[in-house]
Motif scaffolding. Sequence first.
Motif: not given
Length: 295
Positions: A8-28
Motif C-alpha cells: 500500500l502507498h501512503y504519504t505521512a506528515f501531510t494532508a495531501t498526496p502531494l506532500g509528506g514522505n511516501p512509505a510502503g506499507v504491507v499489512l500482512d
Amino acid sequence: MNLTAEVLHYTAFTATPLGGNPAGVVLDARDFDEPRMLAIAAETGYSETAFLTALDTAQRRFTVRYFSPLAEVDFCGHATIATAVALAERIGPGELLFDTPAGEIRVEATADDRGAIRATLTSVPAHSRPATAAEVSATLAALHWDPSDLDPALPPHVAFGGNEHLVLAAGSRARLADLDYDFDALGTVMRAAGWTTVHLVWRESEDRFHARDPFPVGGVVEDPATGAAAAAFGGYLRTLGLVETATTLTIRQGEDMGRPSELTLGVGPEDARVRVSGQAVRIPAHAFRVAAVSD
C-alpha cells in the motif's frame, strides 16, 4: 477488514498526496522472509517500507520491520505513522502497539469529524550527546559546509530516538536551503558512525523549526519528513535544557524538495519519550519515487 500482502502507498506528515514522505506499507507480511522484504523495499523505491510480520488484531498489537532500498533500519517514524493510519482505516481508530527492532512503540490513531486520521507515536526514550570534533569535521566536509555556517546556540549532537542521527543546526534558512552534498562521502561517514540520517535544522522561533535529512545510507538523497529524527531531536532539545515545561513544537520539512511536510512534537522536561504526530493519506501507486542511489 482487509490486511493485505500487497504494498500500500501512503504519504505521512501531510494532508495531501502531494506532500509528506511516501512509505510502503504491507499489512500482512507473515510469509515474507528478509530477502523478499528487502527486494520489495528496493522495488517500491521509497525511503522506507514497513512490513507487519506478526498480527494480533484483537489486541491491536503488531510486529513491524522497516526496510530502506538498501538495508533494514531499526525504526522509521513516517512509516510508523503511515502504518497506523492504514490500520486505523481498516480496524478503526484507537491505540496500537508496535513491536519494532528499536523497542515497543505505542501509537494513538484518532479521526476528526471529516474522517481524516491523525496518528501520534510515542518514541522509545530519547537522548543525545555532544558530537566529537572529528565527527563534525568529517560531516561538514561531506556537506560542503563551513563551521561558520552553524548556529552556535544549538551545538552539534548525536541524538537517539530509536536510532541515531547527527543533529547540525544551520545559522540561516538560506544555508539550510542550499544543500548540495557529496552522497558517497557522507554515506561513508554515516556508516562508520552508525547514523541513520543527518538531521539538519534551522530554528525559526522557540517552537518552530525547519529540517532536512540526507539519507545516503538508505540509498536515498533526502527524506521529505523524518519522524525518527524528529523524536531524536526532541530528546536533543531536552538534553540541552531547552524544554522547561511540556511543550509542543512544529518541524517543517520537505519544503525545499517540493514535498511540504509538518511534524508535531510533544516534549516534556521529565519524560524522556517524545510524541511525534501527523496525518497520512493514501497515494496512487508509484505516483512518487524518491531519488534513490539506483536511479
